[in-house]
Enzyme design. Structure first.
Site, PDB file in Angstrom:
ATOM      1  N   HIS A 100       0.855  -1.200   0.000  1.00  0.00           N
ATOM      2  CA  HIS A 100       0.000   0.000   0.000  1.00  0.00           C
ATOM      3  C   HIS A 100       0.882   1.237   0.000  1.00  0.00           C
ATOM      4  CE1 HIS A 100       0.743  -1.323   4.116  1.00  0.00           C
ATOM      5  NE2 HIS A 100       0.777  -0.049   4.444  1.00  0.00           N
ATOM      6  N   HIS A 102       1.026   5.203   1.155  1.00  0.00           N
ATOM      7  CA  HIS A 102       0.439   6.245   2.013  1.00  0.00           C
ATOM      8  C   HIS A 102       0.560   7.600   1.315  1.00  0.00           C
ATOM      9  CE1 HIS A 102       0.577   3.978   5.946  1.00  0.00           C
ATOM     10  NE2 HIS A 102       1.531   3.313   5.318  1.00  0.00           N
TER      11      HIS A 102
HETATM   12  P1  5GP Z   1       1.992   0.307   7.311  1.00  0.00           P
HETATM   13  O1  5GP Z   1       2.449   0.550   8.724  1.00  0.00           O
HETATM   14  O2  5GP Z   1       1.868  -1.167   7.020  1.00  0.00           O
HETATM   15  O3  5GP Z   1       2.800   1.024   6.276  1.00  0.00           O
HETATM   16  O4  5GP Z   1       0.556   0.958   7.218  1.00  0.00           O
HETATM   17  C1  5GP Z   1      -0.609   0.297   7.538  1.00  0.00           C
HETATM   18  C2  5GP Z   1      -1.670   1.345   7.670  1.00  0.00           C
HETATM   19  O5  5GP Z   1      -2.933   0.730   7.569  1.00  0.00           O
HETATM   20  C3  5GP Z   1      -1.646   2.071   9.023  1.00  0.00           C
HETATM   21  O6  5GP Z   1      -1.501   3.462   8.810  1.00  0.00           O
HETATM   22  C4  5GP Z   1      -2.986   1.701   9.651  1.00  0.00           C
HETATM   23  O7  5GP Z   1      -3.554   2.764  10.368  1.00  0.00           O
HETATM   24  C5  5GP Z   1      -3.823   1.324   8.452  1.00  0.00           C
HETATM   25  N1  5GP Z   1      -4.840   0.339   8.724  1.00  0.00           N
HETATM   26  C6  5GP Z   1      -4.687  -0.839   9.383  1.00  0.00           C
HETATM   27  N2  5GP Z   1      -5.858  -1.512   9.433  1.00  0.00           N
HETATM   28  C7  5GP Z   1      -6.757  -0.751   8.763  1.00  0.00           C
HETATM   29  C8  5GP Z   1      -8.146  -0.917   8.481  1.00  0.00           C
HETATM   30  O8  5GP Z   1      -8.783  -1.898   8.858  1.00  0.00           O
HETATM   31  N3  5GP Z   1      -8.748   0.077   7.765  1.00  0.00           N
HETATM   32  C9  5GP Z   1      -8.061   1.173   7.327  1.00  0.00           C
HETATM   33  N4  5GP Z   1      -8.755   2.100   6.647  1.00  0.00           N
HETATM   34  N5  5GP Z   1      -6.755   1.378   7.601  1.00  0.00           N
HETATM   35  C10 5GP Z   1      -6.113   0.418   8.307  1.00  0.00           C
END
Ligand code: 5GP
Ligand code: ZN
Length: 137
Positions: A100, A102
């Site tokens: 993903h 951001h």
């Molecule tokens: P990472 O730390 O893997 O780069 O980012 C994961 C992101 O996904 C985090 O910013 C977290 O808040 C978001 N996230 C995790 N679970 C969910 C969810 O169920 N729904 C949404 N909309 N965001 C999520």
């Protein structure tokens, strides 16, 4: 689709999300725990663990979509800046193991921290690193 992957379920609409945009390849949604107001995620509908897994064609389409969403965010949110962040591996802060991107809007005085300590380097070290990566392409 990976059965135990929350972003596969969100991407396919099996779990509801605050969706901004959707097409056959991607879903763009608001992060449920935003770093700042309007923090968006772009998620491919196909499961890729991380950047190493992602194919070039999907990556190209995804970044093209990111430019469009970033402009829309700037216009709608009136943010002062925007960070594009993409984490790979736990050490890099990846918590959801489905690729993903951001898009984090930035506002004067916000408390968002995306910083590191710059280190000294020397020319021979930089050249050796260049050579190692170049050979691996
Ligand atoms: P990472 O730390 O893997 O780069 O980012 C994961 C992101 O996904 C985090 O910013 C977290 O808040 C978001 N996230 C995790 N679970 C969910 C969810 O169920 N729904 C949404 N909309 N965001 C999520
Ligand atoms: Zn997945």
């Amino acid at each position: 689709m990976k059965d135990d992957c929350i972003f596969c379920k969100i991407a396919k609409g099996k779990i509801p999300s605050a969706t901004i945009y959707e097409d056959s390849h991607f879903r763009v949604l608001l992060d449920v725990n935003p770093a700042s107001k309007g923090h968006c995620l772009i998620i491919p509908k196909e499961h890729f663990d991380n950047i190493y897994d992602l194919d070039g064609e999907t990556a190209g389409k995804l970044f093209s979509l990111a430019t469009c969403i970033a402009r829309a965010m700037k216009d709608a949110l009136h943010c002062d800046g925007l960070n594009v962040v993409q984490n790979n591996g736990e050490i890099a802060g990846q918590t959801v193991m489905h690729f993903h991107l951001h898009l984090i809007p930035r506002y004067e005085g916000d408390q968002v921290q995306l910083t590191w300590t710059p280190h000294e380097s020397d020319q021979s070290e930089l050249e050796a690193i260049c050579q190692a990566i170049r050979k691996a392409i």
